[in-house]
Design a protein around this motif. Structure first.
Motif: not given
Length: 155
Positions: A13, A55, A57, A155, A104-106, A109-110, A53, A82
């Motif tokens: 992340a 990430f 916004t 994030h 969406f962040k570590s 939510n991702h 993964a 999530e």
């Protein structure tokens, strides 16, 4: 998904770059409610050849909420997740609040990329298309950063 894979995805992340993409509603009603912007999109270089993964916004300056209903890519399957109380759960939609953001962040939510056709390497990009309940789709180019990259956005 194994605990090791989950831990690896969480460790990945640490990444970020800014990509801005606008989107307007197609029906012409209250266009400001459907103008979405995407920023901070990135994928940490994965350790796995077929899983990663992602990430980003999504900002919604409008007066009506929208929902992210799916994310697609020609490079593989993408699901939305999530994390609540340390447990990761796949979800079918996430709210983009009016006058707010969907982040969406570590550890929260991702996006999970699965069955990738090629292992994303640092310096490459993966193109995804975000699909919404009300707004037109948004195409986002997600740069692949080093696994140790720390985004300025946090994030």
């Amino acid at each position: 998904m194994s605990a090791t894979a989950l831990a690896g995805a969480g460790a990945l992340a640490l990444v970020g770059a800014v990509v801005l993409v606008g989107c307007s509603g197609s029906d012409g009603s209250d266009a400001s409610a459907k103008d979405l912007a995407v920023s901070g999109a990135y994928i940490p270089q994965p350790v796995s050849a077929d899983m990663a993964a992602g990430f980003l916004t999504i900002s919604n300056p409008g007066s009506s909420q929208d929902e992210l209903t799916s994310v697609t890519s020609d490079d593989g399957d993408i699901t939305m997740h999530e994390t609540n109380g340390g447990t990761m759960e796949e979800v079918s939609r996430l709210t983009v609040p009016a006058h707010g953001q969907l982040v969406f962040k570590s550890g929260a939510n991702h996006l999970m990329f699965d069955k990738l056709k090629r292992k994303p390497e640092q310096g490459q990009t993966i193109t995804v298309e975000l699909h919404f309940a009300q707004s037109d789709p948004v195409v986002v180019k997600m740069p692949v950063k080093s696994a140790t990259y720390v985004p300025k956005t946090g994030h």
